[in-house]
Scaffold this motif. Structure first.
Motif, short mmCIF file in Angstrom:
data_model
loop_
_atom_site.label_atom_id
_atom_site.label_comp_id
_atom_site.label_asym_id
_atom_site.label_seq_id
_atom_site.Cartn_x
_atom_site.Cartn_y
_atom_site.Cartn_z
N UNK A 26 13.08 10.89 2.47
CA UNK A 26 13.11 11.54 3.78
C UNK A 26 12.56 10.61 4.87
N UNK A 27 13.33 10.34 5.94
CA UNK A 27 12.91 9.38 6.98
C UNK A 27 11.58 9.75 7.64
N UNK A 28 11.35 11.05 7.92
CA UNK A 28 10.12 11.46 8.60
C UNK A 28 8.90 11.21 7.72
N UNK A 29 8.99 11.63 6.44
CA UNK A 29 7.87 11.42 5.53
C UNK A 29 7.65 9.93 5.28
N UNK A 30 8.74 9.17 5.18
CA UNK A 30 8.63 7.73 4.96
C UNK A 30 7.90 7.07 6.13
N UNK A 31 8.20 7.54 7.34
CA UNK A 31 7.56 6.99 8.54
C UNK A 31 6.05 7.26 8.52
N UNK A 32 5.67 8.46 8.07
CA UNK A 32 4.25 8.80 8.00
C UNK A 32 3.53 7.93 6.97
N UNK A 33 4.18 7.68 5.85
CA UNK A 33 3.58 6.80 4.83
C UNK A 33 3.34 5.40 5.40
N UNK A 34 4.33 4.90 6.15
CA UNK A 34 4.22 3.56 6.74
C UNK A 34 3.05 3.51 7.71
N UNK A 35 2.93 4.55 8.55
CA UNK A 35 1.85 4.59 9.53
C UNK A 35 0.49 4.59 8.84
N UNK A 36 0.37 5.34 7.75
CA UNK A 36 -0.90 5.42 7.04
C UNK A 36 -1.25 4.09 6.36
N UNK A 37 -0.22 3.39 5.88
CA UNK A 37 -0.46 2.11 5.18
C UNK A 37 -0.95 1.01 6.12
N UNK A 79 3.32 15.52 -0.08
CA UNK A 79 2.19 14.61 -0.23
C UNK A 79 2.24 13.46 0.77
N UNK A 80 1.10 13.15 1.39
CA UNK A 80 0.97 12.03 2.34
C UNK A 80 -0.26 11.22 1.92
N UNK A 81 -0.17 9.89 1.85
CA UNK A 81 -1.34 9.07 1.49
C UNK A 81 -2.39 9.12 2.61
N UNK A 82 -3.63 9.38 2.24
CA UNK A 82 -4.69 9.50 3.25
C UNK A 82 -5.93 8.68 2.93
N UNK A 83 -6.02 8.13 1.72
CA UNK A 83 -7.24 7.41 1.30
C UNK A 83 -6.97 5.91 1.30
N UNK A 84 -7.62 5.21 2.23
CA UNK A 84 -7.41 3.77 2.34
C UNK A 84 -8.72 3.01 2.54
N UNK A 85 -9.77 3.56 1.97
CA UNK A 85 -11.08 2.89 2.10
C UNK A 85 -11.38 2.06 0.87
N UNK A 86 -10.34 1.42 0.33
CA UNK A 86 -10.52 0.57 -0.84
C UNK A 86 -11.15 -0.74 -0.40
N UNK A 87 -12.31 -1.13 -0.96
CA UNK A 87 -12.97 -2.39 -0.54
C UNK A 87 -12.15 -3.60 -0.94
N UNK A 88 -12.23 -4.60 -0.09
CA UNK A 88 -11.52 -5.85 -0.40
C UNK A 88 -12.27 -6.59 -1.49
N UNK A 89 -11.55 -7.39 -2.26
CA UNK A 89 -12.17 -8.19 -3.30
C UNK A 89 -12.95 -9.33 -2.65
N UNK A 90 -14.22 -9.52 -2.99
CA UNK A 90 -15.01 -10.63 -2.40
C UNK A 90 -14.45 -11.97 -2.83
N UNK A 91 -14.57 -12.91 -1.88
CA UNK A 91 -14.01 -14.23 -2.15
C UNK A 91 -14.70 -14.88 -3.34
N UNK A 92 -16.04 -14.67 -3.41
CA UNK A 92 -16.74 -15.32 -4.50
C UNK A 92 -16.64 -14.54 -5.81
N UNK A 93 -15.94 -13.43 -5.73
CA UNK A 93 -15.79 -12.62 -6.93
C UNK A 93 -14.50 -12.91 -7.66
N UNK A 94 -13.71 -13.81 -7.11
CA UNK A 94 -12.45 -14.12 -7.76
C UNK A 94 -12.73 -14.82 -9.09
N UNK A 95 -11.96 -14.41 -10.05
CA UNK A 95 -12.15 -14.98 -11.37
C UNK A 95 -11.45 -16.33 -11.45
#
Length: 718
Positions: A26-37, A79-95
């Protein structure tokens, strides 16, 4: 196509398994997902591109938006994605790769080199594992999607160019896979390039098997949710050189509509009690049918397998006493009775009927040829000739009065096929003339003539009853009052069979004389008993081996099929409002309704509720119309206020005796089409299930999950 979460810096991986969800169509729902991302490169992409190539993982949705079950995980429609508080991986934490990683290489079981990894290397690949698994699932989903498409359209996956012994070659399945790859299915292309085994017959058979399993599971669950059902079987069919029993289920759905579903084929190998036990075990243990919920059974079978099906029916009733043996509505009562007779003359008539129907369905010109022959034999009876011509333009061999019609047109029929076989004007090809000759030989056999006359006279007595019981609701209810009279008449014929057989024999002899057919005992009988021609009189032979057993069979079957419990169920049709209004002077048939006392919500209030229902429909206002059929009654808005009556009407609705309304018998029609139109070498018991249940709604994710559980060792192949 991405097989990982499209959100930047999302850490979902093996250590934090999350399901992946496509962008919505659905174009409308797809647009909302893009905005949230908040991903800039998504803005210029179309909803179709996003749906096909990008995914979001479950971490970005509220828990209430995700629905999980045993087989799959899906999003709610809004359903609409609403949770985007995922922390970034630290630079010195890269394996980083450990410096002490060993450089010693080993070879695995497939001869490929593999490098020993340190703990750091293992940690690095943990994040890689989930995308690989998702990629594998997407690949399998593509295979199932192609398979489902072919099955829905009744296109054999292995045809038409599967002439390679080591693979499917240029088969339909392979052709569609290549089309998908050419259209940009990168996952399919990648896996296909790495390993060609997905095109092997073995893998295809596994996919088909899983497809069948998932569809049947969904059908059985659908039936289970709707409560009671009836079991129906059809004539045995041969697929890949083996005999199978087609199985259907009839039930009433949540919207109170009658439904019938094809649920698959049962292998018909063995005999007697062992076969019956095997069939029951297959349905209950492998298919998962709860036979405690079964309330009716009906079987269509020919004389050669009649005994085996009777044993199965008896075993089913013995194990589950609530299952009532009934007649099936897809075949007329008279033809069902005849099909259950294993006598050679009767089977000759029935097999010839099938040849006649197939012959005249080839061309309207053949029907015109028959109509011309009818005109010759009815020169002074224009009305009768017109009536017979109209009948012959239909599938008359399946009518309630098929045997009566056959006797009336027999001479014209023989003249017609002889004329076609002679082919003096060279109008017909060799195949048509050959078929005409085969029918002519059968019609010119006195055993055929005698059997036809006996069937006509014996089954005339059940003609009206059968037509009523499979007719409108009022007719079916009326039939229950006429059964005793039918059985009484049949008993009277049986007691005086000497007299009746004499009349039937005279009729057959006169008809044979008019057609210049010699009266004689079947040659097969003389050869079997090592008798010479003339050692036994035809009249005596046909009395002992035809007239007597035919009448006895009809009496026995009518008594068994229309037992008292079956009649009580049919008498419950008196609850239909129109019948109540017509019979308001009579009392409600509470005794008949009591047959369902163990299956209704509240047996204690049954009597009072029945009385209220009867009073409600006893008086008809001016210009008011009442429902006149069971289906219309089930759709009444008021019926929900009478829970016991609703339960009774639903139970009556699953009885196989009653004819289904148009649109409710789609499954059986598709079954007939599949068996008639699919070449023998392309018939598949698994794909037939898919084709006949095209509307069930296929869950590709479930199929993938089942496949991965069933064939875990195929992951490296497929």
């Amino acid at each position: 196509m991405q097989n990982h979460c499209a959100v930047p810096n999302c850490t979902s991986g093996k250590s934090d398994r999350q399901p992946l969800f496509r962008f919505p169509h659905d174009p409308e729902r797809s647009k909302k997902w893009v905005e949230k991302c908040q991903k800039q490169d998504f803005i210029d992409k179309s909803p179709g591109q996003l749906y096909r190539y990008y995914r979001l993982c479950g971490k970005h949705f509220e828990t209430s938006m995700v629905e999980r079950n045993a087989q799959s995980t899906v999003l709610k429609d809004d359903a609409i994605p609403t949770i985007f508080d995922v922390p970034s991986q630290p630079q010195n934490g890269q394996v980083k790769r450990s410096k002490d990683t060993t450089k010693d290489d080993e070879k695995d079981s497939k001869g490929r080199k593999k490098t020993k990894k340190s703990e750091a290397d293992t940690a690095e690949t943990d994040v890689q594992t989930l995308p690989e698994e998702e990629e594998h699932k997407e690949y399998l989903k593509s295979l199932f999607e192609v398979l489902v498409l072919l099955g829905e359209q009744s296109i054999p996956p292995t045809g038409p160019g599967d002439d390679k012994q080591d693979g499917l070659g240029s088969s339909n399945f392979q052709a569609l896979l290549e089309y998908r790859m050419n259209c940009g299915d990168e996952v399919l292309k990648k896996r296909h390039d790495v390993n060609q085994e997905c095109c092997s017959p073995a893998v295809l058979n596994q996919l088909i098997e899983v497809c069948e399993k998932c569809i049947r599971s969904k059908l059985v669950e659908e039936v289970r949710q709707n409560g009671h059902f009836s079991l129906l079987t059809d004539d045995l069919v041969k697929i890949s050189g083996e005999w199978f029993l087609p199985v259907f289920l009839r039930y009433v759905d949540q919207s109170n509509c009658q439904r019938e579903r094809f649920v698959g084929f049962l292998s018909f190998e063995g005999d007697g009690d062992a076969l019956a036990e095997t069939l029951l075990s297959e349905m209950t243990e492998k298919w998962g049918l709860d036979m405690e919920q079964c309330r009716g059974q009906a079987h269509s079978c020919s004389g050669t397998h009649f005994g085996q099906m009777k044993t199965f029916a008896a075993k089913l009733t013995e194990r589950f006493p609530m299952v009532v043996l009934t007649q099936r509505s897809t075949r007329t009562l008279n033809l069902s009775l005849a099909n259950g007779m294993a006598f050679s003359g009767v089977q000759l008539v029935l097999s010839t009927f099938k040849k006649i129907e197939a012959f005249f369905s080839q061309s309207p010109l053949l029907v015109l040829e028959l109509e011309h022959a009818i005109t010759i034999f009815y020169p002074d009876k224009e009305e009768k000739a017109k009536e017979l011509k109209e009948i012959c333009g239909t599938s008359w061999t399946r009518r309630h009065d098929a045997f009566e019609v056959a006797v009336e047109i027999l001479e014209a029929l023989l003249l017609c096929v002889d004329s076609v076989h002679d082919n003096e004007d060279m109008r017909w090809n060799d195949q048509v003339t050959h078929n005409a000759l085969e029918i002519s030989k059968a019609l010119a056999d006195f055993e055929f003539v005698m059997a036809l006359v006996v069937l006509k006279n014996a089954l005339t007595l059940t003609h009206a009853f059968g037509k009523n019981v499979q007719g409108q609701t009022a007719d079916a209810h009326f039939a229950t009052t006429s059964l005793n009279a039918v059985l009484h008449t049949l008993k009277e014929v049986s007691d005086n069979i000497d007299v009746y057989h004499e009349f039937w024999n005279d009729e057959a002899v006169n008809l044979a004389a008019a057609m210049e057919i010699p009266v004689k005992v079947p040659r097969s009988f003389l050869r079997k008993h090592q008798l010479e021609s003339g050692a036994i009189l035809p009249e005596s032979h046909y009395k002992e081996h035809l007239s007597v057993p035919v009448v006895e069979h009809v009496i026995k079957e009518m008594t068994e099929i229309f037992c008292e419990d079956h009649l009580k169920v049919l008498r419950c049709l008196s609850l239909v409002p129109t019948l109540i209004e017509q019979n308001k002077s009579t009392k409600p048939e509470e005794e008949s309704v009591q047959v369902f006392k163990n299956d209704i919500p509240n047996a204690g209030t049954l009597s009072a509720e029945l009385h209220c229902w009867w009073v409600k429909w006893s008086k008809k206002g001016k210009g008011e119309t009442f429902p006149s059929s069971l289906c219309e009654t089930l759709q009444l808005a008021d019926v929900k206020f009478f829970p016991n009556m609703l339960a009774v009407l639903r139970l009556v609705g699953i009885m196989p005796t009653l004819a289904l309304e148009d649109g409710c018998d789609v499954s059986y029609k598709r079954f007939q089409m599949y068996m008639e139109n699919t070449p023998d070498k392309f018939k598949s018991k698994s794909l037939a299930l898919l084709n006949m249940n095209y509307d069930v709604g296929f869950d590709l994710d479930s199929m993938v999950e089942v496949y991965m559980k069933t064939y875990p060792d195929r992951e490296d192949v497929s």
